[in-house]
Design a protein around this motif. Structure first.
Motif, PDB file in Angstrom:
ATOM      1  N   LEU A   1      25.732  -7.253  42.507  1.00  0.00           N
ATOM      2  CA  LEU A   1      25.490  -6.128  43.402  1.00  0.00           C
ATOM      3  C   LEU A   1      24.329  -5.236  42.982  1.00  0.00           C
ATOM      4  O   LEU A   1      23.928  -4.362  43.760  1.00  0.00           O
ATOM      5  N   LEU A   2      23.786  -5.433  41.801  1.00  0.00           N
ATOM      6  CA  LEU A   2      22.568  -4.699  41.465  1.00  0.00           C
ATOM      7  C   LEU A   2      21.474  -4.984  42.485  1.00  0.00           C
ATOM      8  O   LEU A   2      20.623  -4.138  42.776  1.00  0.00           O
ATOM      9  N   ASP A   3      21.508  -6.178  43.083  1.00  0.00           N
ATOM     10  CA  ASP A   3      20.494  -6.546  44.076  1.00  0.00           C
ATOM     11  C   ASP A   3      20.550  -5.666  45.320  1.00  0.00           C
ATOM     12  O   ASP A   3      19.564  -5.574  46.052  1.00  0.00           O
TER      13      ASP A   3
ATOM     14  N   ALA B   1      30.506   1.624  47.897  1.00  0.00           N
ATOM     15  CA  ALA B   1      31.579   1.666  46.900  1.00  0.00           C
ATOM     16  C   ALA B   1      31.348   0.534  45.914  1.00  0.00           C
ATOM     17  O   ALA B   1      30.803  -0.519  46.260  1.00  0.00           O
ATOM     18  N   GLY B   2      31.752   0.752  44.705  1.00  0.00           N
ATOM     19  CA  GLY B   2      31.580  -0.245  43.653  1.00  0.00           C
ATOM     20  C   GLY B   2      31.677   0.414  42.298  1.00  0.00           C
ATOM     21  O   GLY B   2      32.674   1.093  42.011  1.00  0.00           O
TER      22      GLY B   2
ATOM     23  N   LEU C   1      27.526 -11.849  49.578  1.00  0.00           N
ATOM     24  CA  LEU C   1      28.039 -10.517  49.261  1.00  0.00           C
ATOM     25  C   LEU C   1      26.926  -9.480  49.331  1.00  0.00           C
ATOM     26  O   LEU C   1      27.099  -8.400  49.896  1.00  0.00           O
ATOM     27  N   VAL C   2      25.766  -9.800  48.766  1.00  0.00           N
ATOM     28  CA  VAL C   2      24.639  -8.864  48.770  1.00  0.00           C
ATOM     29  C   VAL C   2      24.177  -8.569  50.193  1.00  0.00           C
ATOM     30  O   VAL C   2      23.916  -7.420  50.548  1.00  0.00           O
ATOM     31  N   LYS C   3      24.108  -9.595  51.040  1.00  0.00           N
ATOM     32  CA  LYS C   3      23.602  -9.436  52.402  1.00  0.00           C
ATOM     33  C   LYS C   3      24.692  -9.032  53.383  1.00  0.00           C
ATOM     34  O   LYS C   3      24.425  -8.811  54.554  1.00  0.00           O
ATOM     35  N   SER C   4      25.942  -8.941  52.901  1.00  0.00           N
ATOM     36  CA  SER C   4      27.095  -8.555  53.724  1.00  0.00           C
ATOM     37  C   SER C   4      27.328  -9.530  54.871  1.00  0.00           C
ATOM     38  O   SER C   4      27.521  -9.133  56.020  1.00  0.00           O
TER      39      SER C   4
ATOM     40  N   GLN D   1      31.323  -9.940  37.239  1.00  0.00           N
ATOM     41  CA  GLN D   1      30.421 -10.804  37.988  1.00  0.00           C
ATOM     42  C   GLN D   1      29.875 -10.078  39.211  1.00  0.00           C
ATOM     43  O   GLN D   1      28.685 -10.164  39.526  1.00  0.00           O
ATOM     44  N   MET D   2      30.730  -9.317  39.893  1.00  0.00           N
ATOM     45  CA  MET D   2      30.271  -8.586  41.065  1.00  0.00           C
ATOM     46  C   MET D   2      29.249  -7.525  40.702  1.00  0.00           C
ATOM     47  O   MET D   2      28.287  -7.306  41.438  1.00  0.00           O
ATOM     48  N   ARG D   3      29.435  -6.863  39.571  1.00  0.00           N
ATOM     49  CA  ARG D   3      28.475  -5.830  39.174  1.00  0.00           C
ATOM     50  C   ARG D   3      27.091  -6.429  38.949  1.00  0.00           C
ATOM     51  O   ARG D   3      26.076  -5.824  39.297  1.00  0.00           O
ATOM     52  N   ARG D   4      27.052  -7.609  38.353  1.00  0.00           N
ATOM     53  CA  ARG D   4      25.753  -8.256  38.156  1.00  0.00           C
ATOM     54  C   ARG D   4      25.109  -8.607  39.499  1.00  0.00           C
ATOM     55  O   ARG D   4      23.909  -8.403  39.692  1.00  0.00           O
TER      56      ARG D   4
END
Length: 319
Positions: free
Chosen positions: A168-170, A209-210, A101-104, A163-166
């Motif tokens: 996606l901080l990366d 977005a997020g 998710l972080v690296k798309s 969980q995604m918010r944690r």
């Protein structure tokens, strides 16, 4: 001989100027904000008519599906068979859900790879009263234009968003320009998106977005790639986003202190401190004869003559 080059430059310069002058649009808390690279220039109610390409944001919904349904999908293994693996891992490597998710990594989230049936997908999102563009699995792709207001409504109720918010901080921590994290700190937990479509590079759109740190849904879009948006508008975004303590704290960061200057002992008053958490005032004496007074509220630890700080990622970023 130089005239064609001059004409080319004359054609490119206005386009570049237009891209730099075009504001970043940010949908946040019911408003549509227009930002220059330094400040807020306009605030108005978010129009229901505003839409934008979904871009790589489709991966948020597949991630939410995987978490909420308890899926245990296999990691994606890179074999060098697709140019899209550049967003995933090197040949011979593998990537799992959070980093994908972080690296798309789109190859990871392909519904066919994950065995997601269109009928199950529709029933799942219908039960959550999702908008029509999210119900049709084949339509959940980068080219689909979606209502920004509807997108924010979905994000507000999205399963697995904590969980995604944690995770996606990366995205901000790993942004290409180190100034981004300095300007924004932990204010954003977002998935970036970019879209070129069938147009030329001058019409590329990008944004993110997020959620903001306090859990409020946010969307942004402007001219250029998503990394350009973060790089160029970090100062303006920092001026309009709250600095409230995050709704969900991130993973712990452990930082070794004074690694280049060996510690001889740590004193609390006249007594040598023992290994463990430190609370109160201390004096650190180094092997080179120097000394330093420090204070700890429990975030500093003495471990075998080494000082270590253990911080939430948000506090680490802020410091």
């Amino acid at each position: 001989m130089r005239r064609p080059l001059l004409w080319l430059l004359m054609g490119v310069m206005p386009a570049l100027a237009t891209a730099q002058d075009e504001p970043l649009r940010v949908a946040y808390q019911g408003d549509l904000l227009s930002l220059s690279q330094t400040q807020l220039t306009k605030r108005e109610p978010l129009p229901a008519s505003l839409d934008a390409p979904l871009g790589s944001l489709w991966k948020l919904f597949v991630y939410a599906w995987l978490v909420d349904t308890g899926a245990q999908e296999p990691a994606y293994e890179c074999r060098g068979q697709s140019k899209e693996e550049v967003y995933c891992c090197s040949a011979g490597g593998r990537i799992e859900r959070d980093q994908a998710l972080v690296k798309s990594c789109g190859l990871y989230f392909e519904p066919a790879r994950l065995g997601i049936a269109a009928t199950d997908w529709r029933a799942y999102w219908q039960a959550r009263q999702a908008p029509s563009w999210l119900l049709d699995l084949p339509a959940v792709q980068p080219a689909t234009r979606v209502s920004v207001a509807e997108l924010l409504s979905v994000l507000a109720l999205l399963p697995a968003q904590e969980q995604m918010r944690r995770v996606l901080l990366d995205v901000v921590l790993n942004a290409a320009d180190g100034n981004v994290v300095g300007e924004l700190g932990g204010r954003l937990r977002v998935k970036t998106w970019s879209w070129l479509g069938d147009q030329d590079a001058q019409s590329r759109q990008g944004g993110f977005a997020g959620w903001s740190a306090d859990g409020a849904p946010i969307w942004a879009g402007g001219r250029g790639t998503s990394q350009m948006v973060l790089r160029h508008y970090g100062q303006a975004l920092a001026s309009v986003l709250p600095t409230a303590w995050p709704a969900d704290t991130g993973r712990c960061v452990e930082v070794g202190l004074f690694s280049k200057y060996p510690v001889s002992k740590v004193l609390v008053g006249d007594r040598v401190a023992t290994s463990g958490p430190l609370r109160g005032d201390y004096r650190v004496e180094f092997a080179n004869g120097n000394a330093l007074d420090i204070h700890s509220d429990g975030e500093l630890f003495l471990l075998n003559d080494k000082l270590v700080a253990r911080l939430d990622r948000e506090e680490y970023v802020a410091r």
